[in-house]
Design an enzyme around this catalytic site. Structure first.
Site, PDB file in Angstrom:
ATOM      1  N   CYS A   7      36.375  44.865  47.395  1.00 28.48           N
ATOM      2  CA  CYS A   7      37.661  44.458  48.430  1.00 28.48           C
ATOM      3  C   CYS A   7      38.104  45.617  49.209  1.00 28.48           C
ATOM      4  O   CYS A   7      37.483  45.617  50.008  1.00 28.48           O
ATOM      5  CB  CYS A   7      38.549  44.186  46.983  1.00 28.48           C
ATOM      6  SG  CYS A   7      40.023  43.279  47.714  1.00 28.48           S
ATOM      7  N   HIS A  19      35.376  39.435  44.012  1.00 30.69           N
ATOM      8  CA  HIS A  19      35.334  40.405  42.852  1.00 30.69           C
ATOM      9  C   HIS A  19      34.481  39.951  41.704  1.00 30.69           C
ATOM     10  O   HIS A  19      34.508  38.968  41.166  1.00 30.69           O
ATOM     11  CB  HIS A  19      36.866  40.305  42.035  1.00 30.69           C
ATOM     12  CG  HIS A  19      38.120  41.048  42.878  1.00 30.69           C
ATOM     13  ND1 HIS A  19      38.259  42.282  42.407  1.00 30.69           N
ATOM     14  CD2 HIS A  19      38.606  40.707  43.905  1.00 30.69           C
ATOM     15  CE1 HIS A  19      39.072  42.750  43.336  1.00 30.69           C
ATOM     16  NE2 HIS A  19      39.563  41.718  44.139  1.00 30.69           N
ATOM     17  N   GLU A  39      33.776  41.183  38.853  1.00 27.76           N
ATOM     18  CA  GLU A  39      34.201  41.350  37.841  1.00 27.76           C
ATOM     19  C   GLU A  39      35.372  40.181  37.288  1.00 27.76           C
ATOM     20  O   GLU A  39      35.590  40.080  36.251  1.00 27.76           O
ATOM     21  CB  GLU A  39      34.912  42.660  37.524  1.00 27.76           C
ATOM     22  CG  GLU A  39      36.382  42.870  38.252  1.00 27.76           C
ATOM     23  CD  GLU A  39      36.454  42.772  39.414  1.00 27.76           C
ATOM     24  OE1 GLU A  39      37.603  42.707  39.973  1.00 27.76           O
ATOM     25  OE2 GLU A  39      35.619  42.863  40.340  1.00 27.76           O
TER      26      GLU A  39
END
Length: 357
Positions: free
Chosen positions: A247, A332, A334
Site C-alpha cells: 500500500c 493487502h 493479509e
C-alpha cells in the site's frame, strides 16, 4: 433519535440519525465496498483523516470484536451508513458499534442515501464533508480547504517494538511503521519471523545495523509524496536486504525508485478488487484501501517492472525490483477483512530472505 447532518463540499446537505459520539468532524469523504470487516476497517490507519461511507446497507450487525482490531483505536474521523444495528448478534461480540464509536469519540450518521452518495463520488471524485450533531452550518471555506496532512506521523508508533513468534524464529524482519495494520505483523509472525517494528522516521543506518534479514514497508494513510524523509531512507535501503512494501509502502518504494504517484478519482476501498498478475495471467480478488496509485508509465527508466494491474481500471497494483531483491503490492495480501487469495506474497518474501541466509 437525535438528528445528525452531513454537509458536502458541493453545498448539498443530508439529514440523518445520529449514532456514536456527539460533535462535529471534518474530513475527506470516501466509500468502501466491503460487506464484512467492520472493526478491521474502523481501526485501519489508512483511513486516517477520512469520513467513510459503507456501501453495504447494514452496519454493525455482528458488533465489535476487540481481537480483530488492526490498531489500538478507531482511525476514521466519521462514519456514514444506511442503517446501523443497535443490538448486534455474535458470540464474539464485545460491544456494539454505537458504544465503540462513543468511546472512541467518532461521530456517525445513519439513515442517509449511501447509494446516491457513492454514485456522486464515483461521478465527481472524493470531496470534503462535515458530519455534525449541531444545527449551525459549518465554515464552508474551511471545508473546501481541508486536506489530510501529517497522517503518517499521527498513525506510526513512536517506539521500537520487538514481536516474537511461537517457536523458532529463522528470520528477523524490520517493519517500518507508516501506519501499519496489525495483520501485517501477524502474517510475518505466522511464518517464523521475529518482527522489529520501527517508527516511520527511523534512519536507514539504524535498520541496517539491526541484524535483520529483510525489510517490510507497511501500509499507511495520506499522500505518499508528503513523506520525503521516508522516501530517502528507502532509497538508502534498496539492494541492501530483501524488501517488501504494501500500500503506502508500495507507493513510497516507487517514488524512491524514481517513479511518480497520482491521486485517483475515488480510490479503491473494499474487499472485492480484481487484480491481474501479468507474469502468470491469474486474476485474484483483493482487499484494498488507498486513494493514490503509482503511475505505471513513470516506471520506465527505473529499476521497477510492472507486475500487477487492476482489472477494472488498469492502474498499477504491484511492482517487482529484481536488481534490488524487492517487490511491492498496492493491495493487502493479509486482507482482514477480505479474501486471502494473495497471502502467498509473504511466502515469497520469506523465500527471498531464505536465499540470503
Amino acid at each position: 433519535m437525535k438528528k445528525a447532518y452531513l454537509y458536502l463540499e458541493n453545498g448539498q446537505v443530508l439529514e440523518g440519525q445520529h449514532f456514536g459520539a456527539d460533535g462535529t468532524v471534518m474530513g475527506e469523504l470516501v466509500f468502501t465496498t466491503g460487506m464484512t470487516g467492520c472493526v478491521e476497517s474502523l481501526t485501519d490507519p489508512s483511513y486516517y483523516g477520512q469520513l467513510v461511507i459503507y456501501t453495504f446497507p447494514q452496519f454493525g450487525n455482528y458488533g465489535i470484536c476487540h481481537e480483530d482490531m488492526e490498531s489500538p483505536q478507531c482511525q476514521m474521523k466519521g462514519v456514514v451508513v444506511r442503517e446501523f444495528c443497535e443490538d448486534p448478534s455474535n458470540f464474539r461480540c464485545d460491544e456494539s458499534v454505537d458504544a465503540f464509536l462513543k468511546a472512541q469519540n467518532v461521530v456517525g450518521i445513519a439513515g442517509v442515501d449511501t447509494r446516491m452518495l457513492t454514485q456522486m463520488l464515483r461521478d465527481n471524485g472524493v470531496m470534503n464533508a462535515v458530519i455534525t450533531t449541531r444545527e449551525d452550518k459549518p465554515d464552508m471555506d474551511a471545508l473546501k480547504a481541508y486536506r489530510v496532512t501529517q497522517s503518517v506521523e499521527n498513525t506510526s508508533d513512536t517506539k521500537v517494538q520487538v514481536l516474537k513468534p511461537e517457536g523458532d524464529a529463522p528470520y528477523s524482519v524490520a517493519l517500518l511503521d507508516y501506519g501499519a495494520k496489525q495483520s501485517i505483523a501477524n502474517s510475518l509472525l505466522a511464518r517464523g519471523c521475529q518482527v522489529t517494528v520501527y517508527p516511520y522516521n527511523t534512519p536507514a543506518e539504524t535498520i541496517l545495523s539491526g541484524g535483520h534479514h529483510g525489510i517490510m514497508l507497511s501500509n499507511g494513510p495520506g499522500d505518499p509524496a508528503d513523506n520525503p524523509f521516508c522516501i530517502q531512507q528507502i532509497q538508502a535501503l534498496f539492494g541492501k536486504l530483501p524488501m517488501f512494501g504494501i500500500c503506502l509502502g508500495h507507493q513510497m518504494m516507487a517514488l524512491a525508485a524514481g517513479a511518480t504517484t497520482k491521486k485517483l478519482k475515488f480510490g479503491h476501498r473494499g474487499a472485492n478488487q480484481p487484480v491481474k498478475d501479468l507474469e502468470t495471467g491469474e486474476v485474484s480478488i483483493t482487499s484494498q484501501n488507498h486513494g493514490y496509485a503509482v503511475d505505471a508509465d513513470s516506471l520506465a527508466g527505473t529499476k521497477g517492472v510492472l507486475r500487477f494491474v487492476n482489472v477494472n481500471d488498469g492502474t498499477c497494483e504491484g511492482v517487482d525490483y529484481p536488481e534490488y531483491r524487492a517487490f511491492s503490492l498496492q493491495f493487502h495480501p493479509e486482507a482482514h477483512g477480505g479474501p486471502l487469495d494473495c497471502l502467498t506474497a509473504f511466502d515469497r518474501f520469506t523465500d527471498m530472505m531464505k536465499e540470503g541466509l
